[in-house]
Design an enzyme around this catalytic site. Structure first.
Site, mmCIF file in Angstrom:
data_model
loop_
_atom_site.group_PDB
_atom_site.id
_atom_site.type_symbol
_atom_site.label_atom_id
_atom_site.label_comp_id
_atom_site.label_asym_id
_atom_site.label_seq_id
_atom_site.Cartn_x
_atom_site.Cartn_y
_atom_site.Cartn_z
ATOM 1 N N CYS A 50 0.438 -0.846 0.167
ATOM 2 C CA CYS A 50 -0.010 -0.327 0.288
ATOM 3 C C CYS A 50 0.695 0.966 0.074
ATOM 4 O O CYS A 50 0.469 1.930 -0.300
ATOM 5 C CB CYS A 50 -1.011 -0.176 1.053
ATOM 6 S SG CYS A 50 -0.296 0.175 2.624
ATOM 7 N N GLN A 114 4.535 -5.956 8.547
ATOM 8 C CA GLN A 114 3.989 -6.642 7.714
ATOM 9 C C GLN A 114 5.159 -6.473 6.798
ATOM 10 O O GLN A 114 4.939 -7.852 5.798
ATOM 11 C CB GLN A 114 2.790 -6.104 7.409
ATOM 12 C CG GLN A 114 1.963 -5.791 7.830
ATOM 13 C CD GLN A 114 0.637 -5.172 7.888
ATOM 14 O OE1 GLN A 114 0.186 -4.297 7.799
ATOM 15 N NE2 GLN A 114 -0.674 -5.848 7.636
ATOM 16 N N GLN A 118 6.273 -9.438 3.252
ATOM 17 C CA GLN A 118 5.417 -8.974 1.922
ATOM 18 C C GLN A 118 7.014 -8.717 1.706
ATOM 19 O O GLN A 118 6.711 -9.657 -0.476
ATOM 20 C CB GLN A 118 5.326 -7.684 2.345
ATOM 21 C CG GLN A 118 3.053 -6.723 2.798
ATOM 22 C CD GLN A 118 3.920 -5.853 2.729
ATOM 23 O OE1 GLN A 118 4.378 -5.103 3.372
ATOM 24 N NE2 GLN A 118 1.948 -5.370 2.942
ATOM 25 N N LYS A 190 -6.362 -8.768 6.054
ATOM 26 C CA LYS A 190 -5.525 -9.421 7.771
ATOM 27 C C LYS A 190 -5.655 -7.416 8.091
ATOM 28 O O LYS A 190 -5.399 -7.368 9.472
ATOM 29 C CB LYS A 190 -4.069 -9.484 7.378
ATOM 30 C CG LYS A 190 -3.084 -9.583 8.307
ATOM 31 C CD LYS A 190 -1.932 -9.680 8.389
ATOM 32 C CE LYS A 190 -0.671 -10.302 9.541
ATOM 33 N NZ LYS A 190 -0.009 -11.280 9.127
#
Length: 434
Positions: A50, A114, A118, A190
């Site tokens: 993102c 995260q 990723q 998530k």
């Protein structure tokens, strides 16, 4: 050859630009397949989150490869390449950037957890697509190890906020107490689950979950003693909501100005806080102009990520030192690997010749015992090692220096090896090691 990264992130491009270059796993695989058919980029990995989209590449010819990538950007994203939003880092700077990304030092929220997963997912996609070889495998495994090391040896993640917790704090700044607030979460992934957990921890009594897959919405709602509603009923529920937090994977707006406008007349001046933490965005920006609605997107969270900033700054400094040490270590690893193809070939050829001569000799001495045969075998191995020792030291010393090509060519010619050991992969792909 040269290692380079072409990318954009939350520091260089606003969300309305980043969302145009946000790719699903399926699209990433398609892009990697196109690259696989382009000989000038033998290895590549595409990371898309993102807050960033980054293409790590090993290039045979940088100027030609960059021109190709600019055309590819236009094709896959439908957007012209605009250099003001992108960064292009090569060699050591590229490695340092990757390590900082893996260590979450380059994240919107320093210390968030995260990004490392990723990177693992992006690396696996690249491997499955046949776009990694010895160099990219070495680099990505080291980057993942660096990320783990930073989280283990520092407290960079201690008491750090996350995107989801920052979203909840943002809602509380506007509404205050959320104990009795009517809260809708759009999406059941998530990020949505993390958001729900933070809401409950902050005092929310219940939440409503809506998702296109109703079963997923039900599953998440049950975890938090909440309520699941059909996606088609979401607008009706929004008419009486206090907070809507949305994080779906939709490629289009889920909440539109046209769809929400009729509902606002039912609210009688009641505040509605909408927090869009999705990329691409879920919420039409035009909603921000409507009376009674306060709309935030993921870029608005940046003002809330300074919690414990001074503490994390010290930890970030320690993490940066670890990264520099790892860069030096990787240099040494790659410096050796630049000569590895030739060294392996030379060793294999000498071992083949040794065994060939040994076999003929043993045939002529059939009465030797197993112990005597073993002694002769060990003796010939030691002769081979002693003979190879000086050439191996010389090649290892030349690796990564201006004399490397000279030594490679000389060894290949002297011992009739394949031209520079092609097939093992050239590891000298970081052209600006200093």
């Amino acid at each position: 050859m040269q290692l380079t990264v072409l990318g954009l992130n939350h520091k260089t491009a606003p969300v309305e630009i980043r969302e145009r270059f946000n790719f699903t796993a399926d699209r990433i695989e398609k892009i990697l397949r196109r690259l696989r058919n382009y000989d000038n980029i033998p290895e590549a990995m595409l990371l898309s989150t993102c807050n960033r989209t980054e293409l790590y590449m090993v290039m045979e010819n940088k100027s030609e490869a960059v021109a190709y990538i600019k055309k590819l950007v236009k094709h896959v994203a439908g957007e012209e390449y605009d250099s003001k939003y992108f960064y292009n880092l090569s060699g050591t700077n590229c490695v340092r950037h990757l390590f900082r990304v893996a260590a979450s030092l380059d994240s919107l929220i320093i210390g968030e957890g995260q990004i490392l997963n990723q990177i693992k997912v992006a690396y696996q996609l690249a491997r499955n697509s046949g776009m990694t070889d010895t160099f990219m495998n070495t680099l990505m495994n080291r980057a993942i190890a660096v990320g783990k090391k930073v989280r283990t040896e520092t407290r960079i993640a201690y008491s750090s906020v996350s995107v989801s917790s920052a979203a909840v704090d943002l809602a509380m700044d506007v509404l205050g107490d959320i104990t009795n607030a009517k809260i809708i979460i759009l999406g059941a992934g998530k990020m949505s689950e993390l958001t729900a957990r933070h809401l409950i921890d902050k005092g929310a009594s219940s939440i409503i979950v809506s998702n296109r897959n109703f079963a997923h919405a039900q599953e998440m709602a049950e975890k938090f003693n909440g309520q699941a509603i059909q996606f088609s009923q979401m607008n009706v529920a929004a008419a009486t909501a206090d907070i809507i937090i949305t994080s779906t994977g939709a490629p289009h707006y889920v909440l539109t100005a046209e769809g929400m406008k009729p509902l606002l007349t039912q609210r009688v001046g009641k505040k509605l806080v909408i927090i869009d933490i999705a990329v691409p965005r879920d919420v039409d920006p035009a909603l921000a102009e409507m009376e009674g609605i306060t709309l935030f997107n993921i870029d608005d969270l940046e003002n809330l990520v300074d919690v414990n900033k001074s503490f994390r700054s010290q930890e970030a400094y320690t993490a940066a030192q670890i990264i520099e040490e790892e860069i030096v270590s990787l240099k040494e690893r790659l410096r050796y690997l630049t000569m590895r193809p030739v060294m392996v070939q030379l060793h294999d050829k000498m071992n083949f010749l040794r065994q060939k001569v040994l076999k003929k000799a043993l045939i002529k001495m059939p009465k030797l015992t197993d112990r005597e045969r073993h002694i002769i075998d060990i003796m010939t191995q030691r002769i081979e090692h002693k003979f190879l020792r000086e050439p191996m030291i010389a090649m290892n010393t030349a690796a990564g220096t201006s004399t490397e090509d000279h030594y490679k060519k000389m060894i290949c010619e002297l011992f009739l090896l394949d031209e520079e050991g092609d097939g093992f992969g050239d590891e000298n792909k970081i052209s600006d090691w200093d």
